[in-house]
Write a protein that holds these residues in place. Structure first.
Motif, PDB file in Angstrom:
ATOM      1  N   ASP A  40       2.589  12.643   6.682  1.00 12.51           N
ATOM      2  CA  ASP A  40       2.401  11.336   6.057  1.00 12.51           C
ATOM      3  C   ASP A  40       2.807  10.209   7.007  1.00 12.51           C
ATOM      4  N   PHE A  41       3.815  10.450   7.840  1.00 12.57           N
ATOM      5  CA  PHE A  41       4.198   9.425   8.806  1.00 12.57           C
ATOM      6  C   PHE A  41       3.060   9.153   9.787  1.00 12.57           C
ATOM      7  N   HIS A  42       2.412  10.201  10.249  1.00  7.97           N
ATOM      8  CA  HIS A  42       1.264  10.031  11.146  1.00  7.97           C
ATOM      9  C   HIS A  42       0.130   9.315  10.428  1.00  7.97           C
ATOM     10  N   LYS A  43      -0.142   9.710   9.197  1.00  9.61           N
ATOM     11  CA  LYS A  43      -1.201   9.046   8.431  1.00  9.61           C
ATOM     12  C   LYS A  43      -0.942   7.545   8.335  1.00  9.61           C
ATOM     13  N   CYS A  44       0.314   7.186   8.112  1.00 13.10           N
ATOM     14  CA  CYS A  44       0.658   5.768   7.959  1.00 13.10           C
ATOM     15  C   CYS A  44       0.630   5.024   9.285  1.00 13.10           C
ATOM     16  N   LEU A  45       1.381   5.530  10.263  1.00 16.11           N
ATOM     17  CA  LEU A  45       1.512   4.790  11.515  1.00 16.11           C
ATOM     18  C   LEU A  45       0.163   4.603  12.194  1.00 16.11           C
ATOM     19  N   SER A  46      -0.704   5.589  12.093  1.00 17.54           N
ATOM     20  CA  SER A  46      -2.019   5.478  12.732  1.00 17.54           C
ATOM     21  C   SER A  46      -2.922   4.479  12.031  1.00 17.54           C
ATOM     22  N   ARG A  47      -2.563   4.090  10.817  1.00 16.78           N
ATOM     23  CA  ARG A  47      -3.406   3.183  10.036  1.00 16.78           C
ATOM     24  C   ARG A  47      -2.779   1.804   9.824  1.00 16.78           C
ATOM     25  N   ILE A  48      -1.680   1.544  10.513  1.00 17.05           N
ATOM     26  CA  ILE A  48      -1.011   0.240  10.419  1.00 17.05           C
ATOM     27  C   ILE A  48      -1.095  -0.451  11.775  1.00 17.05           C
ATOM     28  N   GLU A  49      -1.674  -1.640  11.782  1.00 15.49           N
ATOM     29  CA  GLU A  49      -1.674  -2.476  12.982  1.00 15.49           C
ATOM     30  C   GLU A  49      -0.746  -3.654  12.719  1.00 15.49           C
ATOM     31  N   ALA A  76       0.852  -1.192   0.000  1.00 12.39           N
ATOM     32  CA  ALA A  76       0.000   0.000   0.000  1.00 12.39           C
ATOM     33  C   ALA A  76       0.884   1.236   0.000  1.00 12.39           C
ATOM     34  N   VAL A  77       0.355   2.302  -0.557  1.00 11.71           N
ATOM     35  CA  VAL A  77       0.946   3.631  -0.463  1.00 11.71           C
ATOM     36  C   VAL A  77      -0.080   4.507   0.230  1.00 11.71           C
ATOM     37  N   ILE A  78       0.306   5.093   1.357  1.00  7.04           N
ATOM     38  CA  ILE A  78      -0.612   5.885   2.170  1.00  7.04           C
ATOM     39  C   ILE A  78      -0.102   7.314   2.245  1.00  7.04           C
ATOM     40  N   GLY A  79      -0.977   8.282   2.026  1.00  6.25           N
ATOM     41  CA  GLY A  79      -0.592   9.682   2.158  1.00  6.25           C
ATOM     42  C   GLY A  79      -1.537  10.594   1.421  1.00  6.25           C
ATOM     43  N   ASP A  80      -1.204  11.889   1.429  1.00  5.04           N
ATOM     44  CA  ASP A  80      -2.017  12.853   0.690  1.00  5.04           C
ATOM     45  C   ASP A  80      -1.554  12.987  -0.758  1.00  5.04           C
ATOM     46  N   PHE A  81      -0.448  12.307  -1.094  1.00  2.00           N
ATOM     47  CA  PHE A  81       0.091  12.194  -2.451  1.00  2.00           C
ATOM     48  C   PHE A  81       0.614  13.507  -3.014  1.00  2.00           C
ATOM     49  N   ASP A  82       0.966  14.445  -2.134  1.00  2.80           N
ATOM     50  CA  ASP A  82       1.524  15.696  -2.633  1.00  2.80           C
ATOM     51  C   ASP A  82       2.973  15.537  -3.077  1.00  2.80           C
ATOM     52  N   SER A  83       3.629  14.418  -2.668  1.00  4.69           N
ATOM     53  CA  SER A  83       5.004  14.184  -3.108  1.00  4.69           C
ATOM     54  C   SER A  83       5.132  12.894  -3.917  1.00  4.69           C
ATOM     55  N   LEU A  84       4.023  12.363  -4.379  1.00  3.21           N
ATOM     56  CA  LEU A  84       4.024  11.158  -5.197  1.00  3.21           C
ATOM     57  C   LEU A  84       4.050  11.563  -6.662  1.00  3.21           C
ATOM     58  N   ASP A  85       5.191  11.346  -7.339  1.00  2.00           N
ATOM     59  CA  ASP A  85       5.313  11.823  -8.704  1.00  2.00           C
ATOM     60  C   ASP A  85       4.433  10.984  -9.641  1.00  2.00           C
TER      61      ASP A  85
END
Length: 222
Positions: free
Chosen positions: A84-93, A53-62
């Motif tokens: 983006d780190f917070h977005k990811c870590l909070s959504r990974i168990e 998976a790729v998780i984030g707001d995609f502002d740095s995803l070319d």
């Protein structure tokens, strides 16, 4: 918050900061599930690995990287109130998250990562830097270290702790971000550390990672 990734195996999380050649493959040997944080997907693909998976707001995803990843693996989180780190870590168990590409770059990004480690104490994450590693100290940790190994403690809020096996014991010290820290302590051998609140960062040399990974399964979580 609902998890996007649930795994009974450790997760390698690749961020958009510097990632040295071979680091992704080495991390996957230890944490075999690969997730990318936004622009970190480029480093994953450059290493020949397709992230789950790729998780984030995609502002740095070319655009080229985005086009190379199956649409169902792109987990867009539109809000701009978290990193983006917070977005990811909070959504990974997962039992553990190994973070690459979150240290060694911009200072503000690195400080934001430290902030997230403390804000999400129930997520066990180890951030790998070029020379050292960082994690939120668990309530107790027992780890074998070679005598002389650097052990640094940095408080993100007022906190106390106690220790055995450190050259300078920490019991009785009131740590605080604007007061006493614990930089460049040293192990005398086996170290036992008890943090009294989820506010204390533990930093060790990168070479201590195998021993840390051996010790963490026996350490309680917050």
């Amino acid at each position: 918050m609902n998890a996007l990734i649930r795994s009974d195996r450790a997760v390698t999380l690749v961020g958009g900061g510097p990632v040295a050649a071979g680091e992704v493959a080495a991390a996957l040997d230890l944490a075999p599930v690969l997730v990318a944080a936004d622009g970190g997907a480029a480093a994953a693909l450059e290493a020949g690995q397709m992230p789950l998976a790729v998780i984030g707001d995609f502002d740095s995803l070319d655009p080229a990287t985005r086009a190379a990843i199956p649409a169902e693996r792109l987990q867009h989180v539109a809000e701009q109130d978290s990193t983006d780190f917070h977005k990811c870590l909070s959504r990974i168990e997962a039992p553990l998250v190994l973070g690459l590409g979150f240290a060694g770059g911009r200072m503000d990004h690195m400080l934001a990562v430290f902030n997230v480690l403390v804000r999400l104490p129930r997520r066990r994450a180890v951030i790998l830097g070029p020379e050292d590693l960082c994690l939120l100290a668990p309530p107790s940790l027992s780890i074998d270290l070679d005598p002389g190994t650097p052990v640094s403690l940095f408080p993100m809020a007022p906190v106390t702790a106690d220790s055995r096996g450190l050259e300078w014991p920490v019991q009785g010290i009131g740590f605080a971000p604007d007061g006493q820290g614990g930089t460049s302590n040293r192990a005398t051998g086996h170290v036992s550390l008890n943090a009294h609140a989820p506010k204390l960062l533990l930093m060790l040399p990168r070479a201590a990672l195998p021993r840390l990974l051996d010790a963490l399964p026996g350490a309680p979580g917050w």
